[in-house]
Design an enzyme around this catalytic site. Structure first.
Site, PDB file in Angstrom:
ATOM      1  CG  ASP A  44      -2.048  -0.971   1.065  1.00  0.00           C
ATOM      2  OD1 ASP A  44      -2.864  -1.099   1.985  1.00  0.00           O
ATOM      3  OD2 ASP A  44      -2.116  -1.635   0.006  1.00  0.00           O
ATOM      4  CE  LYS A 129     -23.721  -3.817 -39.781  1.00  0.00           C
ATOM      5  NZ  LYS A 129     -23.330  -4.394 -38.518  1.00  0.00           N
ATOM      6  NE  ARG A 150     -22.696   2.662 -31.605  1.00  0.00           N
ATOM      7  CZ  ARG A 150     -23.296   2.016 -32.593  1.00  0.00           C
ATOM      8  NH1 ARG A 150     -22.816   2.072 -33.799  1.00  0.00           N
ATOM      9  NH2 ARG A 150     -24.355   1.308 -32.363  1.00  0.00           N
ATOM     10  CB  CYS A 419     -45.882 -14.740 -10.076  1.00  0.00           C
ATOM     11  SG  CYS A 419     -44.126 -14.322 -10.004  1.00  0.00           S
TER      12      CYS A 419
HETATM   13  S1  IVH Z   1     -19.262   2.346 -41.523  1.00  0.00           S
HETATM   14  C1  IVH Z   1     -21.607   6.267 -39.901  1.00  0.00           C
HETATM   15  N1  IVH Z   1     -18.376   0.033 -42.306  1.00  0.00           N
HETATM   16  O1  IVH Z   1     -21.681  -1.769 -38.030  1.00  0.00           O
HETATM   17  C2  IVH Z   1     -21.415   4.811 -39.667  1.00  0.00           C
HETATM   18  N2  IVH Z   1     -19.482   0.130 -40.210  1.00  0.00           N
HETATM   19  O2  IVH Z   1     -24.529  -1.479 -37.723  1.00  0.00           O
HETATM   20  C3  IVH Z   1     -20.071   4.351 -40.138  1.00  0.00           C
HETATM   21  N3  IVH Z   1     -19.561  -2.015 -39.027  1.00  0.00           N
HETATM   22  O3  IVH Z   1     -21.537   1.086 -36.029  1.00  0.00           O
HETATM   23  C4  IVH Z   1     -19.937   2.898 -40.054  1.00  0.00           C
HETATM   24  N4  IVH Z   1     -18.485  -3.175 -40.526  1.00  0.00           N
HETATM   25  O4  IVH Z   1     -19.636  -0.668 -35.833  1.00  0.00           O
HETATM   26  C5  IVH Z   1     -19.025   0.691 -41.336  1.00  0.00           C
HETATM   27  N5  IVH Z   1     -17.516  -1.929 -43.149  1.00  0.00           N
HETATM   28  C6  IVH Z   1     -18.132  -1.272 -42.172  1.00  0.00           C
HETATM   29  C7  IVH Z   1     -18.575  -1.908 -40.989  1.00  0.00           C
HETATM   30  C8  IVH Z   1     -19.254  -1.177 -40.034  1.00  0.00           C
HETATM   31  C9  IVH Z   1     -19.081  -3.205 -39.347  1.00  0.00           C
HETATM   32  C10 IVH Z   1     -20.301  -1.736 -37.780  1.00  0.00           C
HETATM   33  C11 IVH Z   1     -20.032  -0.406 -37.155  1.00  0.00           C
HETATM   34  C12 IVH Z   1     -21.356   0.307 -37.150  1.00  0.00           C
HETATM   35  C13 IVH Z   1     -22.300  -0.845 -37.199  1.00  0.00           C
HETATM   36  C14 IVH Z   1     -23.651  -0.424 -37.721  1.00  0.00           C
END
Ligand code: IVH
Length: 692
Positions: A44, A129, A150, A419
């Site tokens: 400590d 994505k 985020r 319940c």
């Molecule tokens: S562009 C203005 N590109 O998906 C938003 N997002 O469902 C810019 N994500 O919040 C995001 N792959 O976390 C973008 N190729 C990609 C992505 C992607 C996954 C995620 C990202 C976003 C979320 C939306």
């Protein structure tokens, strides 16, 4: 370890900055060892002298406060959570498309908005994505300074120490980079690494993660960076979060990101129109299980940055991008039994307990059955073989039973009339799908859920108040109502002596509670758990009533359905009579008023300050009419821009109109405006006004 407690004179800024950063991460390391693992690595006294030296140096160089500064981390106890980071540019989400038609509509909407003819070129960048968690990385002079989740889009958690352990994240940028830049992307885990991690956890008696996404999120949110360092995390970059760093196209941006040293999500493709987008979608979809990581769809982004800027945003997502999702994955398995869960408002929700099965690479053992009518309608019986579906993040659903494969003569499921937790009668009101426990305040399940809601992330956000602890504290009668949480201090000794707690974890929890003695009005409203009052409605109420005292007395008056107070409540945008009734009912229950009043003696509820955003713009609150043909933008674009700045766009000119914006061939509206003495602007004057 020996630490000096005095600062040698003549320390340069550069030395101080390096020293502060090193000490901050050292403190973070010891905090994690101490608070998380109950295994302090130093005495400590040594720890105290490290903190003292840090504080002294910071006093001398207050402007060099490191991003992961232990003094400003959330809570008095640093490891009670992560520090907060305000994003330079909000982190938004994407709208979804589920069908080919949705994609065609998306492209058509953009053309209409921009007034682009059918045959004018319009390029999109298509990218996979990834299913992970988004992260913003700040680089100053090429060096990684802050990494943030985020969070709520505006403010995220400071996860710098953990992100530094990810090999894919460059600690310093290569090539020609801007002085300050925020790079955004996704932290994720490869499927194989995820399976290996789970195997290891299972052997060690730890809970396994449901999917790679959860594993990545759980690993990043480890308070101890050493733990996250052992997790096989990866990172893809796909966007920027800086208004002042700009590339002409998404394509150019990707090239720059690669040059700076980032891995990109690929294979990507520039597509000239809907047909090419859909071809890309099918190719990626067909090959998705060959990719080493999970993707839940593809993203299409307008390639041109200039067009992106014109298109702008609608609520929380850009008009210029869309996520085209893959169809849900399905599988069949045996329904072992149906469990009934009791929620915060007493709703009895049936949950299917399944023989574990892999759906789209993820092990599923529970699925939702929605409500009793669903069970009857789909003829779902315990012991049957059921078809289940899982779509991305959504809780898996039971679609129905496979009659052929299911044993015959299974008894129909009888939904309980009482319940399962408190034994009170459970009733269904006319026209309602949900059966609710009538136990109200005596039902422990409801009470525990209400307390959990109260402490949850969007409410009081008290870390370390998980399911089990709430249940335990409630069961022992230590915490019955939310105000008791703030009296927990009085039980410190008792708790510290308990199995599974210990002094450190108790102090950590108490510190996390103390850190929440000041709370925003909207969070406070949300925390109360009034039926139908979610995050958005809580925000609306806070903006309308501004402070707790005024709201409380207005809601008590609103009990009279003919009162002006009730009319005001019902006229709040998006509230209406049904939600208003739920709010009034809540205030009519004397116990709820007691809870609010008891809380106010422990916490300070900050009045709502109406945001600086739109109200700071010169057209905020103004009524605007557009007439005639605009040249530099379409009508839709002009309207969206005006609304995003807080103006109200109306069709007809009256004495209440503030501005009439005239394009070519304006017609009678301009004349009427002049007759009424309303300010008339041409397009250039309007553009100048909104840009001022
Ligand atoms: S562009 C203005 N590109 O998906 C938003 N997002 O469902 C810019 N994500 O919040 C995001 N792959 O976390 C973008 N190729 C990609 C992505 C992607 C996954 C995620 C990202 C976003 C979320 C939306």
């Amino acid at each position: 370890m020996k630490k000096k407690t005095t600062i040698p004179s003549g320390v340069t800024e550069l030395e101080a900055s390096a020293e502060l950063a090193a000490m901050a991460s050292e403190i973070a390391h010891h905090d994690a060892a101490y608070y998380q693992k109950d295994a302090p690595g130093i005495s400590d006294a040594e720890y105290d002298s490290l903190r003292a030296r840090y504080r002294a140096l910071l006093e001398q160089f207050p402007h060099l406060r490191p991003a992961d500064d232990p003094e400003t981390r959330v809570g008095a106890a640093p490891a009670a959570g992560f520090g907060k980071v305000k994003h330079a540019v909000p982190m938004l989400s994407l709208a979804n498309a589920f069908s080919d038609e949705d994609v065609t509509d998306f492209a058509a909407r953009i053309r209409r908005f921009l007034s682009l003819p059918e045959d004018a070129p319009l390029e999109f960048m298509a990218e996979p994505k990834i299913d992970g968690l988004s992260c913003s990385l700040r680089y100053e002079d090429g060096a990684l300074t802050v990494a943030a989740t985020r969070g709520d889009g505006t403010t995220g958690e400071n996860i710098t120490a953990n992100v530094r352990t990810i090999a894919d994240v460059p600690k310093t940028l290569r090539g020609a980079y801007p002085k300050v830049v925020e790079v955004r992307g996704e932290i994720y885990m490869n499927r194989d690494d995820f399976f290996k991690l789970n195997e290891r956890r299972e052997k060690e008696g730890e809970d396994v993660f449901a999917n790679p996404r959860n594993a990545a999120a759980g690993s990043v949110r480890q308070l101890d960076p050493e733990v996250s360092a052992k997790r096989p995390l990866r990172f893809f970059a796909y966007a920027l979060g800086s208004d002042d760093v700009r590339f002409e196209t998404q394509d150019a941006l990707r090239k720059a990101l690669a040059e700076w040293g980032f891995a990109l999500n690929g294979p990507s493709r520039l597509c000239a129109g809907t047909e090419e987008l859909l071809r890309y979608y099918r190719e990626i979809g067909d090959g998705r299980f060959e990719l080493p990581f999970d993707i839940d769809g593809v993203v299409y982004k307008v390639n041109s940055t200039a067009l992106q800027e014109r298109l702008g945003f609608i609520s929380r997502s850009p008009r210029w991008a869309v996520a085209h999702k893959f169809a849900a994955e399905q599988a069949e398995t045996r329904l072992l039994r149906i469990e009934i869960q009791v929620g915060r408002t007493g709703a009895l929700t049936p949950v299917a307990v399944l023989e574990p099965v892999t759906v789209g690479g993820v092990v599923v053992s529970h699925a939702t059955l929605h409500n009793e009518d669903e069970i009857a309608r789909k003829n779902i019986r315990e012991g049957a073989i059921v078809r289940i579906q899982r779509a991305g993040d959504v809780i898996p659903q039971v679609l129905g039973i496979d009659e052929q494969k299911s044993p015959a003569d299974l008894p129909a499921f009888v939904f309980p009339s009482h319940c399962p937790v408190c034994g009170s009668l459970a009733v269904r009101e006319d026209g309602m799908a949900v059966r609710r426990c009538t136990g109200g305040l005596v039902c422990p399940a409801q009470a525990v859920e209400r307390l959990r809601h109260f402490t949850s992330r969007l409410a009081f956000n008290i870390e370390g108040f998980g399911d089990e602890r709430v249940r335990e504290l409630y069961g022992e009668g230590i915490i019955h109502s939310p105000a008791d949480i703030f009296r927990l201090k009085d039980h410190r000794e008792v708790l510290a002596g308990r199995k599974g707690w210990g002094e450190k974890s108790v102090d950590k929890l108490l510190a996390a509670i103390d850190a929440r003695r000041v709370i925003s009005f909207e969070r406070f409203i949300y925390a109360l758990g009034i039926p139908q009052v979610g995050e958005a409605t809580a925000k609306l109420l806070a903006r309308t009533y501004l402070n707790l005292q005024d709201w409380r007395s207005a809601m008590v008056q609103a009990a009279d359905s003919d009162s002006p107070a009730r009319r005001e409540l019902e006229s709040v945008d998006q509230i209406g009579p049904l939600i208003a009734q739920d709010i009034v009912d809540f205030f009519e229950e004397p116990h709820n008023l007691e809870v609010i009043d008891a809380l106010t003696s422990f916490v300070t509820v900050e009045p709502c300050v109406v945001s600086q955003g739109p109200s700071a713009s010169p057209v905020s609150g103004k009524r605007v009419v557009f007439t005639g043909t605009l040249i530099t933008m379409t009508r839709e674009e002009a309207k969206a821009k005006a609304e995003s700045l807080g103006a109200k766009v109306v069709e007809t000119v009256s004495s209440k109109t503030d501005y009439v914006v005239v394009g070519d061939n304006p017609g009678s509206k301009a004349e009427k405006a002049r007759a009424l003495g309303v300010v008339v602007l041409d397009e250039a004057a309007w553009t100048a006004l909104v840009q001022s």
